[in-house]
Design a protein around this motif. Sequence first.
Motif, short mmCIF file in Angstrom:
data_model
loop_
_atom_site.label_atom_id
_atom_site.label_comp_id
_atom_site.label_asym_id
_atom_site.label_seq_id
_atom_site.Cartn_x
_atom_site.Cartn_y
_atom_site.Cartn_z
N ALA A 31 31.05 50.94 20.19
CA ALA A 31 31.60 51.71 21.32
C ALA A 31 31.18 51.09 22.66
CB ALA A 31 31.13 53.16 21.24
N GLU A 32 29.99 50.51 22.71
CA GLU A 32 29.53 49.84 23.93
C GLU A 32 30.21 48.49 24.09
OE1 GLU A 32 25.13 50.02 24.68
OE2 GLU A 32 25.16 50.96 22.70
N ALA A 33 30.47 47.81 22.98
CA ALA A 33 31.02 46.46 23.04
C ALA A 33 32.47 46.44 23.51
CB ALA A 33 30.90 45.79 21.67
N GLU A 34 33.28 47.39 23.04
CA GLU A 34 34.72 47.30 23.30
C GLU A 34 35.08 47.27 24.79
OE1 GLU A 34 38.98 49.45 22.23
OE2 GLU A 34 37.19 49.95 21.06
N PRO A 35 34.56 48.17 25.64
CA PRO A 35 34.95 48.07 27.05
C PRO A 35 34.48 46.78 27.72
CG PRO A 35 33.23 49.73 26.73
CD PRO A 35 33.72 49.34 25.38
N LEU A 36 33.37 46.22 27.25
CA LEU A 36 32.91 44.95 27.80
C LEU A 36 33.86 43.82 27.40
CD1 LEU A 36 29.06 45.24 27.20
CD2 LEU A 36 30.31 45.59 29.33
N TYR A 37 34.31 43.84 26.14
CA TYR A 37 35.31 42.85 25.73
C TYR A 37 36.55 42.95 26.60
CZ TYR A 37 33.22 41.21 21.30
OH TYR A 37 32.45 40.60 20.34
N ARG A 38 37.02 44.16 26.81
CA ARG A 38 38.26 44.35 27.58
C ARG A 38 38.06 43.93 29.04
NH1 ARG A 38 42.18 46.41 24.77
NH2 ARG A 38 41.76 47.64 22.88
N ARG A 39 36.89 44.22 29.60
CA ARG A 39 36.60 43.82 30.98
C ARG A 39 36.56 42.30 31.08
NH1 ARG A 39 37.13 44.21 36.22
NH2 ARG A 39 35.24 43.82 37.43
N GLY A 40 35.88 41.66 30.14
CA GLY A 40 35.81 40.20 30.16
C GLY A 40 37.17 39.55 29.99
N LEU A 41 37.99 40.10 29.10
CA LEU A 41 39.33 39.57 28.88
C LEU A 41 40.17 39.70 30.15
CD1 LEU A 41 41.57 38.48 27.04
CD2 LEU A 41 41.99 40.84 26.28
N SER A 42 40.09 40.84 30.80
CA SER A 42 40.86 41.06 32.03
C SER A 42 40.46 40.06 33.12
CB SER A 42 40.64 42.49 32.52
OG SER A 42 41.27 42.70 33.76
N ILE A 43 39.16 39.85 33.29
CA ILE A 43 38.69 38.91 34.31
C ILE A 43 39.13 37.49 33.96
CG2 ILE A 43 36.63 37.84 35.32
CD1 ILE A 43 35.23 40.57 34.97
N SER A 44 39.01 37.10 32.70
CA SER A 44 39.37 35.75 32.29
C SER A 44 40.85 35.48 32.50
CB SER A 44 38.98 35.52 30.82
OG SER A 44 37.58 35.54 30.66
N VAL A 45 41.71 36.44 32.15
CA VAL A 45 43.15 36.27 32.34
C VAL A 45 43.47 36.12 33.82
CG1 VAL A 45 45.39 37.41 32.15
CG2 VAL A 45 43.82 37.43 30.21
N ARG A 46 42.84 36.96 34.66
CA ARG A 46 43.10 36.90 36.10
C ARG A 46 42.59 35.60 36.72
NH1 ARG A 46 41.39 41.73 37.24
NH2 ARG A 46 39.28 41.11 37.84
N ALA A 47 41.44 35.12 36.25
CA ALA A 47 40.83 33.93 36.85
C ALA A 47 41.40 32.63 36.29
CB ALA A 47 39.32 33.96 36.63
N LEU A 48 41.80 32.63 35.03
CA LEU A 48 42.16 31.38 34.36
C LEU A 48 43.61 31.31 33.89
CD1 LEU A 48 38.96 31.20 32.11
CD2 LEU A 48 39.39 29.86 34.19
N GLY A 49 44.29 32.46 33.90
CA GLY A 49 45.63 32.51 33.35
C GLY A 49 45.60 32.93 31.89
N GLY A 50 46.75 33.26 31.37
CA GLY A 50 46.81 33.82 30.03
C GLY A 50 46.76 32.83 28.90
#
Length: 272
Positions: A97-116
């Motif tokens: 439960a703690e890991a999932e929002p961190l994964y989603r936050r990291g994915l969102s930042i990576s897509v925004r910073a690096l592209g999809g």
Amino acid sequence: MQEGVAAHGGGDYAGAARAFEAALGQAREFGERDRRLADTANNLAAVYRAQGRYAAAEPLYRQSLEIYERALGPRHANLGAAYNNLAVALELQGRYAEAEPLYRRGLSISVRALGGSHPNVAAALVNLARLHTTQGRFAAAEPLARRGLAIAERTLGASHPSTAAAHAYLARLRLAQGHLAEAEPLAQRSLAIYENELDAGHPHTALALHTFAEIRRAQARFAEAEALYRRGLEIRERAFGREHPETVATRVALFALYRSQGRRVDAEALFR
């Protein structure tokens, strides 16, 4: 740092830990907000994670994340990777439960910073898919795993170790769904890449061996499953030691195989 990176890449986790621990002692002299301290803490945490020392990795990942956020801002690509790394450490401790929002936050930042279509995005997608697979959320996991594999193949190539990892995790997902015919070639491809690109005795190879063994066991091809489990167990014992969580996981799987075959003496020895 260079010594640690070389040792880590070669599967020498004890050597990598020694080098990074020495580097961390020096990096602390640069100050608590220095990028070099964050980089060193992140690298040492990755080695601890590989060694199964998840609780020791967690505070280092947290320290690295805090420094990156202060030094680089909330949208930098390094921050996306840092969130993903911390999420892995929590997932491995069973704190889903703690890991999932961190994964989603990291994915969102990576897509925004690096592209999809960046390898970091592929890794984040595969990690989130693995978490969903562990939770039994197969419908949520599958599109993430397939998208991550496609990005890895396109950006890193069909024979890159990260592509092999994506193959292995998609194979595990399809196995969990009961689709053995699709899982088998994925596992075979993962194993072939690791053996060709890394080494037949590299710890990553044991991941593919374990996955392939699970498929053979589900197919009732028990002799082949046993051989694969044993190869993986030898690699993990040599690389990690007898008490590492992944070593224990392989031993437990082999125990279950023996028990299912009625091989009580072999099963008891492993159980003890």
